[in-house]
Design a protein around this motif. Sequence first.
Motif, PDB file in Angstrom:
ATOM      1  N   ARG A 191       3.711   1.401  32.451  1.00 31.99           N
ATOM      2  CA  ARG A 191       2.260   1.492  32.598  1.00 31.99           C
ATOM      3  C   ARG A 191       1.819   2.794  33.243  1.00 31.99           C
ATOM      4  NH1 ARG A 191      -0.649  -3.057  36.169  1.00 31.99           N
ATOM      5  NH2 ARG A 191       0.254  -1.728  37.773  1.00 31.99           N
ATOM      6  N   GLU A 192       2.696   3.419  34.033  1.00 34.76           N
ATOM      7  CA  GLU A 192       2.367   4.667  34.718  1.00 34.76           C
ATOM      8  C   GLU A 192       2.730   5.908  33.914  1.00 34.76           C
ATOM      9  OE1 GLU A 192       0.623   4.439  37.410  1.00 34.76           O
ATOM     10  OE2 GLU A 192       0.804   2.242  37.407  1.00 34.76           O
ATOM     11  N   GLU A 194       2.735   8.722  30.750  1.00 37.19           N
ATOM     12  CA  GLU A 194       1.642   9.447  30.117  1.00 37.19           C
ATOM     13  C   GLU A 194       1.271   8.877  28.755  1.00 37.19           C
ATOM     14  OE1 GLU A 194       2.713  13.514  29.996  1.00 37.19           O
ATOM     15  OE2 GLU A 194       2.548  13.831  32.169  1.00 37.19           O
ATOM     16  N   SER A 197      -1.083   6.058  29.192  1.00 41.46           N
ATOM     17  CA  SER A 197      -2.418   6.525  29.562  1.00 41.46           C
ATOM     18  C   SER A 197      -3.136   7.130  28.366  1.00 41.46           C
ATOM     19  CB  SER A 197      -2.304   7.565  30.684  1.00 41.46           C
ATOM     20  OG  SER A 197      -1.666   7.019  31.817  1.00 41.46           O
ATOM     21  N   ALA A 198      -2.395   7.869  27.526  1.00 44.41           N
ATOM     22  CA  ALA A 198      -3.007   8.464  26.344  1.00 44.41           C
ATOM     23  C   ALA A 198      -3.453   7.387  25.355  1.00 44.41           C
ATOM     24  CB  ALA A 198      -2.019   9.416  25.671  1.00 44.41           C
ATOM     25  N   THR A 200      -4.278   4.311  26.036  1.00 46.10           N
ATOM     26  CA  THR A 200      -5.433   3.630  26.608  1.00 46.10           C
ATOM     27  C   THR A 200      -6.690   4.474  26.474  1.00 46.10           C
ATOM     28  OG1 THR A 200      -3.967   2.529  28.200  1.00 46.10           O
ATOM     29  CG2 THR A 200      -6.327   2.503  28.672  1.00 46.10           C
ATOM     30  N   ALA A 201      -6.572   5.794  26.706  1.00 40.90           N
ATOM     31  CA  ALA A 201      -7.725   6.684  26.581  1.00 40.90           C
ATOM     32  C   ALA A 201      -8.234   6.760  25.154  1.00 40.90           C
ATOM     33  CB  ALA A 201      -7.354   8.076  27.080  1.00 40.90           C
TER      34      ALA A 201
END
Length: 303
Positions: A191-192, A194, A197-198, A200-201
Amino acid sequence: MTFESPKLKDYPSNSLWQNTWQRFYRNRLALLGLSLLSLIIASIVVGPFFYHVPIDTIDFAQASIPPSWQHPFGTNDLGQDQLARVLFGGRISLTVGITAMVVAIFWGTAIGVIAGLYGGLVDNLLMRLTDLFLSLPQLPLLLLVVYLFRDTVKIVAGPELGIFILVVIVIGGLNWMSLARLVRANVLKLREMEFMSAATALGASPLRLISVHIIPNVFSVIIVAATLAVGNGIVTESTLSFLGLGFPPDMPTWGQMLFQAKDYLTWSPHMAFFPGLAIFVTVLSINYVGDGLRDAFDPKTRR
């Protein structure tokens, strides 16, 4: 002098699965376990088609005879052929182990992924539920549940199918906790990263995150846990049958055969030896395969 630029094909290019198989192939115990397991599965699947001795024919004149050419594994106290019953019982024992594994893997993966992905209150509640199940004494609880509900499921689904469903649900429902913790720990790390995060973004839904990004990255953990869960399911079913709370006597699982042989150990030890040997070799080979897969999927073992 001219120099040619190196081409991509000049470098070795092995996929993840090829590298995993190469590391697995170097593990001799894992290969031994895989060979024994393949032989056992082939025997119980194909064997009854060639060995046509019935499993339920009673012949008291042939009762408790030792192994011979006519009966390679001997006979039991009713004169029934032990080899035929071992082959038939292997189908039931392995089916119970595999089906219970599916139940345990499903719940362990689902709870671990949800807890690790959402965190917060959801994670706290699911992990406390996991701790609750871990604190329960499994064998007494297993015996209690089967004893209380076996008559009900027999009425609803029949004596064979009802006991099968109950045993599978109980075994699988009490063996998902370790996998849930492992999956949760891996999801917390993922979950942490990259790429999560990409994704999700870019608007990826939770279902897409789970199916595309999380499950493939925890698949190695699931595979190893699945192999070990099959062996645990076989041993647990054999324990239930040995204690008289498993399948009915006309369904000769390996544990049921041990239960029937316990009163004849003095003068007919072969009645317990062959089903016990089948359980021992099957579970040992599954554990060897599981250990080999764990080492093969571990990137630290790469050379």
